[in-house]
Each structure stands twice: as structure tokens, then as C-alpha cells.
Write a protein that holds these residues in place. Structure first.
Motif, mmCIF file in Angstrom:
data_model
loop_
_atom_site.group_PDB
_atom_site.id
_atom_site.type_symbol
_atom_site.label_atom_id
_atom_site.label_comp_id
_atom_site.label_asym_id
_atom_site.label_seq_id
_atom_site.Cartn_x
_atom_site.Cartn_y
_atom_site.Cartn_z
ATOM 1 N N ILE A 37 54.391 90.832 31.126
ATOM 2 C CA ILE A 37 53.049 90.096 31.524
ATOM 3 C C ILE A 37 52.859 89.296 30.323
ATOM 4 C CG2 ILE A 37 50.688 90.365 31.974
ATOM 5 C CD1 ILE A 37 51.567 92.891 33.718
ATOM 6 N N ARG A 38 52.944 89.805 29.148
ATOM 7 C CA ARG A 38 52.677 88.988 27.944
ATOM 8 C C ARG A 38 53.520 87.763 27.967
ATOM 9 N NH1 ARG A 38 53.761 88.020 22.683
ATOM 10 N NH2 ARG A 38 55.723 89.075 22.836
ATOM 11 N N ASP A 57 55.145 86.769 30.137
ATOM 12 C CA ASP A 57 54.864 85.525 31.323
ATOM 13 C C ASP A 57 53.649 84.730 30.847
ATOM 14 O OD1 ASP A 57 57.132 86.093 32.896
ATOM 15 O OD2 ASP A 57 55.971 87.592 34.122
ATOM 16 N N ASN A 58 52.670 84.949 30.543
ATOM 17 C CA ASN A 58 51.440 84.379 30.127
ATOM 18 C C ASN A 58 51.426 83.094 29.123
ATOM 19 O OD1 ASN A 58 49.943 85.968 32.132
ATOM 20 N ND2 ASN A 58 49.056 87.386 30.654
ATOM 21 N N LYS A 103 53.658 80.542 30.649
ATOM 22 C CA LYS A 103 52.859 79.572 31.664
ATOM 23 C C LYS A 103 51.843 78.579 30.629
ATOM 24 C CE LYS A 103 52.281 83.209 35.136
ATOM 25 N NZ LYS A 103 51.315 84.014 35.624
ATOM 26 N N THR A 104 51.519 79.195 29.725
ATOM 27 C CA THR A 104 50.695 78.646 28.576
ATOM 28 C C THR A 104 51.451 77.280 28.112
ATOM 29 O OG1 THR A 104 49.002 80.271 28.169
ATOM 30 C CG2 THR A 104 49.068 78.136 26.745
ATOM 31 N N GLN A 116 51.278 78.676 20.616
ATOM 32 C CA GLN A 116 51.843 79.709 21.666
ATOM 33 C C GLN A 116 53.423 80.238 21.171
ATOM 34 O OE1 GLN A 116 50.371 80.946 24.506
ATOM 35 N NE2 GLN A 116 48.440 80.109 23.311
ATOM 36 N N GLU A 158 53.527 83.549 19.075
ATOM 37 C CA GLU A 158 53.531 84.664 20.003
ATOM 38 C C GLU A 158 54.804 85.240 20.081
ATOM 39 O OE1 GLU A 158 50.894 86.376 21.505
ATOM 40 O OE2 GLU A 158 49.658 85.083 20.553
ATOM 41 N N GLN A 183 62.471 84.317 32.790
ATOM 42 C CA GLN A 183 61.703 84.071 31.649
ATOM 43 C C GLN A 183 62.657 83.384 30.824
ATOM 44 O OE1 GLN A 183 60.731 87.932 30.327
ATOM 45 N NE2 GLN A 183 58.619 87.745 31.456
#
Length: 125
Positions: free
Chosen positions: A12-13, A15-16, A19-20, A42, A45, A74
Motif C-alpha cells: 500500500i505504501r 502504491d501510494n 500514484k503521487t 517522493q 520514500e 509496481q
């Protein structure tokens, strides 16, 4: 079960962040200084920045992303981002994207027409 939960949270991390990054890169170019800063933030991260992204060899970048637990989807999204970022800025990241697409096509053991099309498109540039 805890291990699966941690993997799901990491997915999830990732993916987020992807997306950003996509929203930051898929804009009319050239990118503003603020947009480049947002992209850098980003990438942090993932433990990357634009300079390290450029300096990584193709194989090292793929190995790095695999260590971060990127799945096939991903990896493809990340390669898509590299292609778009190369269009927006004069960074030549197409060869890294091509290497990622080829890695997915080879290692996933599943033929993807979409990825094959992306490979052909990058080879014809």
C-alpha cells in the motif's frame, strides 16, 4: 499472519508513492522547480533521488527495487514514470525503463502484450 500484514502495508505504501509520482510526472512540461522538489521528496520514500536514479546501473536499479519489495505491477508503473519523467525533463531514463520492462517480461514468466508494446516503443526511439 503478521508477516502478510506487513507485506500488505508495504504494498500500500509503495502504491501510494507511485500514484503521487504519476500525478507529479504526468503534467504539461517543463516541470517547475516546485514539481521537481515534490518528485525528489517522493523518490526519498524509496531511498532515491534524481541523481541516484540517473547514476544507478540498470541492473542495480532493478535489484534495488526488488529489495524494496516492488511487485511486477509496481515495477511497470515505476518504469512508466521513468518514461514520462524523461519526456518532461531531458533525463535519459528510457534505457532504465526499457531494462525494467524487459526484466518483467523475462522474470514474471507471463507474456504481456502491453509491456511488449512499451519495449518496442522504447527500442524504436
Amino acid at each position: 499472519m503478521l508477516n502478510k500484514g506487513l507485506r500488505d502495508e508495504e504494498k500500500i505504501r509503495i502504491d501510494n508513492v507511485l500514484k503521487t509520482l504519476r500525478t507529479l510526472v504526468f503534467v504539461p512540461y517543463p516541470l517547475s522547480v516546485l514539481q521537481k522538489t515534490d518528485i525528489e521528496n517522493q523518490l526519498k520514500e524509496f531511498g532515491l533521488n534524481i541523481e541516484s536514479l540517473i547514476n544507478y546501473s540498470n541492473d542495480d536499479l532493478i535489484a534495488f527495487l526488488i529489495r524494496l519489495s516492488f511487485d511486477w505491477e509496481q515495477l511497470e508503473q515505476f518504469a512508466d514514470i521513468l518514461v514520462e519523467f524523461s519526456k518532461a525533463e531531458n533525463y535519459n531514463l528510457d534505457n532504465k525503463a526499457l531494462a525494467i520492462y524487459q526484466y518483467i517480461q523475462t522474470e514474471s514468466k507471463v507474456f504481456s502484450f502491453g509491456i511488449n508494446t512499451k519495449i518496442a516503443s522504447l527500442k524504436n526511439k
